[in-house]
Write an enzyme that holds these catalytic residues in place. Structure first.
Site, mmCIF file in Angstrom:
data_model
loop_
_atom_site.group_PDB
_atom_site.id
_atom_site.type_symbol
_atom_site.label_atom_id
_atom_site.label_comp_id
_atom_site.label_asym_id
_atom_site.label_seq_id
_atom_site.Cartn_x
_atom_site.Cartn_y
_atom_site.Cartn_z
ATOM 1 N N TYR A 149 6.403 64.180 18.875
ATOM 2 C CA TYR A 149 5.498 63.551 19.842
ATOM 3 C C TYR A 149 4.045 63.749 19.382
ATOM 4 O O TYR A 149 3.657 64.849 18.966
ATOM 5 C CB TYR A 149 5.731 64.212 21.208
ATOM 6 C CG TYR A 149 4.811 63.726 22.291
ATOM 7 C CD1 TYR A 149 4.958 62.449 22.816
ATOM 8 C CD2 TYR A 149 3.798 64.533 22.780
ATOM 9 C CE1 TYR A 149 4.115 61.990 23.808
ATOM 10 C CE2 TYR A 149 2.950 64.088 23.789
ATOM 11 C CZ TYR A 149 3.115 62.808 24.287
ATOM 12 O OH TYR A 149 2.278 62.362 25.263
ATOM 13 N N ARG A 162 -1.059 81.777 41.283
ATOM 14 C CA ARG A 162 -0.909 81.549 39.843
ATOM 15 C C ARG A 162 0.320 82.309 39.333
ATOM 16 O O ARG A 162 1.043 81.857 38.466
ATOM 17 C CB ARG A 162 -2.171 81.997 39.079
ATOM 18 C CG ARG A 162 -1.976 81.961 37.567
ATOM 19 C CD ARG A 162 -3.264 81.991 36.739
ATOM 20 N NE ARG A 162 -4.356 82.730 37.327
ATOM 21 C CZ ARG A 162 -4.472 84.058 37.387
ATOM 22 N NH1 ARG A 162 -3.547 84.846 36.869
ATOM 23 N NH2 ARG A 162 -5.509 84.621 37.972
ATOM 24 N N ASP A 195 12.737 70.246 21.797
ATOM 25 C CA ASP A 195 12.145 69.365 22.803
ATOM 26 C C ASP A 195 13.236 68.368 23.201
ATOM 27 O O ASP A 195 13.613 67.501 22.422
ATOM 28 C CB ASP A 195 10.917 68.659 22.202
ATOM 29 C CG ASP A 195 10.211 67.752 23.211
ATOM 30 O OD1 ASP A 195 10.874 67.287 24.159
ATOM 31 O OD2 ASP A 195 9.005 67.495 23.024
ATOM 32 N N LYS A 243 8.758 62.746 32.280
ATOM 33 C CA LYS A 243 9.579 61.629 31.845
ATOM 34 C C LYS A 243 10.857 61.546 32.697
ATOM 35 O O LYS A 243 10.766 61.356 33.882
ATOM 36 C CB LYS A 243 9.857 61.772 30.348
ATOM 37 C CG LYS A 243 8.603 62.146 29.509
ATOM 38 C CD LYS A 243 7.545 61.075 29.488
ATOM 39 C CE LYS A 243 6.210 61.529 28.891
ATOM 40 N NZ LYS A 243 6.261 62.241 27.621
HETATM 41 C C1 LIG Z 1 5.432 63.126 26.862
HETATM 42 C C2 LIG Z 1 6.044 64.056 25.902
HETATM 43 C C3 LIG Z 1 5.509 65.335 25.682
HETATM 44 C C4 LIG Z 1 4.231 65.832 26.346
HETATM 45 O O1 LIG Z 1 4.371 65.926 27.730
HETATM 46 P P1 LIG Z 1 3.181 65.673 28.778
HETATM 47 O O2 LIG Z 1 3.876 65.891 30.089
HETATM 48 O O3 LIG Z 1 2.696 64.277 28.589
HETATM 49 O O4 LIG Z 1 2.119 66.676 28.501
HETATM 50 C C5 LIG Z 1 6.170 66.174 24.795
HETATM 51 N N1 LIG Z 1 7.278 65.771 24.125
HETATM 52 C C6 LIG Z 1 7.808 64.535 24.314
HETATM 53 C C7 LIG Z 1 9.025 64.141 23.548
HETATM 54 C C8 LIG Z 1 7.215 63.637 25.188
HETATM 55 O O5 LIG Z 1 7.729 62.405 25.341
#
Ligand SMILES: *Cc1c(COP(=O)(O)O)cnc(C)c1O
Length: 390
Positions: A107, A55, A178, A203
């Site tokens: 998001y 961890r 983000d 993504k």
């Molecule tokens: C998908 C996404 C998230 C969250 O990520 P996960 O891997 O699904 O937990 C946060 N911000 C944006 C812009 C996203 O597209």
């Protein structure tokens, strides 16, 4: 552990393959091994190799963290089991009563985490449209953290990161961006003034729709140490296979983004010429409302396009169900093209009047353009528009 030489001047295509990476020291393995272990043997009591428990430390995870730090030009990366876990870790740096100012079309999962989890624990969240409200009014004195997503989802609104970061720093607030949609290939928020950059590596970073993960890249080792304490204490760590798969994806990030972008640009022009299509949203196209800001802070953009089909909700649903190359699915950023209808899918939980207010019409379609041949993608969209009855 603070790994990254932030002065690394190699180009981003090179960093995607070599940044923070070196062959494994014992065998010379070019790709890092998957260290599938929960614990590490210690030579003597209270002596260890730098690795005690998985961890806390895992060498495969460290390679991913170093690669992400290198791409974003930060001091360190800190990786988590998902983008949402990475977002949570940043909230865990706050105390009850602290004020967060966030963009208003973040998001959905981030919004849920803020309003339904951390708000219950006493953190205060206010949401503003950073494209409309000047930085001084948007970020009041006393703010502890500013949460920016740029470009946003699904309208691809662009916030002026430099201006907002300057205001935030005037009053001692931290700035998080983000950067999931733009990726470090097209936008490097730390250079624009951010303190931390967040990625859902699920993504574009992973890029193959086969792994869920999240990473925060920090500007300073001090912030990284605070986050590492949270990573180890809360324990939302990614497994070694997932970090390895994500690293594998990163190797091709630059070439993938290049193709995502060139395909998307051709599709944007085609959509703008189509009689059944209204507005098209793509940040680096001159028709975009924040085009000038986008060009001042981004070197390009990837495969995300939103557009308004001149259609009823039922016709738009028919359109999305009639494509063959585009797969009807949520998520984004993989090599394959995806299509979705925000009003009925990702943003269905937003009440219809609020959807209208923020600009999500019933006929708004979101594309995640993949890296297939663009002629096949256009033929697919053309056929589906005809089939929709719009
Ligand atoms: C998908 C996404 C998230 C969250 O990520 P996960 O891997 O699904 O937990 C946060 N911000 C944006 C812009 C996203 O597209």
């Amino acid at each position: 552990m603070s790994g990254n030489d932030v002065s690394d001047s190699r180009r981003i295509e090179t960093l995607a393959i070599h940044g923070g990476q070196a062959p494994e020291p014992i065998t010379g393995a070019v790709m890092p091994p998957v260290f599938q272990t929960s614990t590490y043997a210690q030579p003597r009591v209270a002596e260890h190799t730098g690795y005690e428990y998985a961890r806390t430390q895992n060498p495969t995870r460290e390679k991913l963290e170093a690669a992400m730090a290198s791409l974003e030009g930060g001091s360190d990366g800190v990786s988590f089991g998902s983008g949402c876990a990475a977002t949570s870790a940043i909230q865990h740096l706050l105390n009850a009563g602290d004020q967060v100012i966030s963009g208003d079309d973040i998001y959905g999962g981030t919004w849920r985490l803020f309003t339904k989890v951390f708000a219950r624990q006493g953190v205060k969240y206010d949401f503003v449209d950073f494209t409309k409200v000047p930085a001084e009014d948007a970020i009041p004195d006393g703010t502890k953290l500013v949460w920016l997503e740029s470009p946003t989802n699904p309208l691809l609104k662009v916030a002026d990161i430099r201006k907002l970061a300057a205001r935030a720093h005037d009053i001692g607030a931290l700035v998080v961006v983000d950067n999931t949609f733009a990726t470090p290939i097209f936008q490097r928020p730390l250079e624009l003034g951010a303190d931390m950059v967040l990625h859902s590596t699920t993504k574009y970073i992973g890029g193959h729709s086969d792994v869920v993960g999240g990473t925060v890249v920090t500007k300073t080792p001090e912030l990284a140490a605070d986050l590492r304490f949270i990573q180890n204490s809360v324990g939302a760590v990614p497994g070694p296979w997932d970090t390895w798969l994500t690293l594998r994806g990163i190797k091709t990030l630059a070439v993938r983004m290049d193709r995502h972008q060139s395909n998307a640009k051709i599709i944007v022009d085609w959509l703008l010429d189509h009689p059944k299509v209204g507005r098209v949203f793509y940040p680096t196209h001159e028709s975009h409302p924040q085009h000038a800001v986008a060009m001042s802070q981004m070197s390009g953009f990837g495969g995300m396009i939103s557009f308004e089909l001149k259609a009823t909700l039922a016709q738009a649903e028919e359109f999305c169900a009639s494509t063959d190359v585009f797969t009807l699915a949520e998520s984004l950023g993989g090599v394959e093209s995806l299509i979705e209808l925000p009003a009925a899918m990702t943003h269905a939980s937003v009440p219809p009047d609020i959807r209208k207010e923020i600009g999500i019409e019933d006929g708004l379609v979101r594309l995640s353009v993949g890296i297939e041949h663009v002629d096949d993608l256009i033929a697919d969209l053309d056929k589906a528009i005809a089939a929709s009855g719009a």
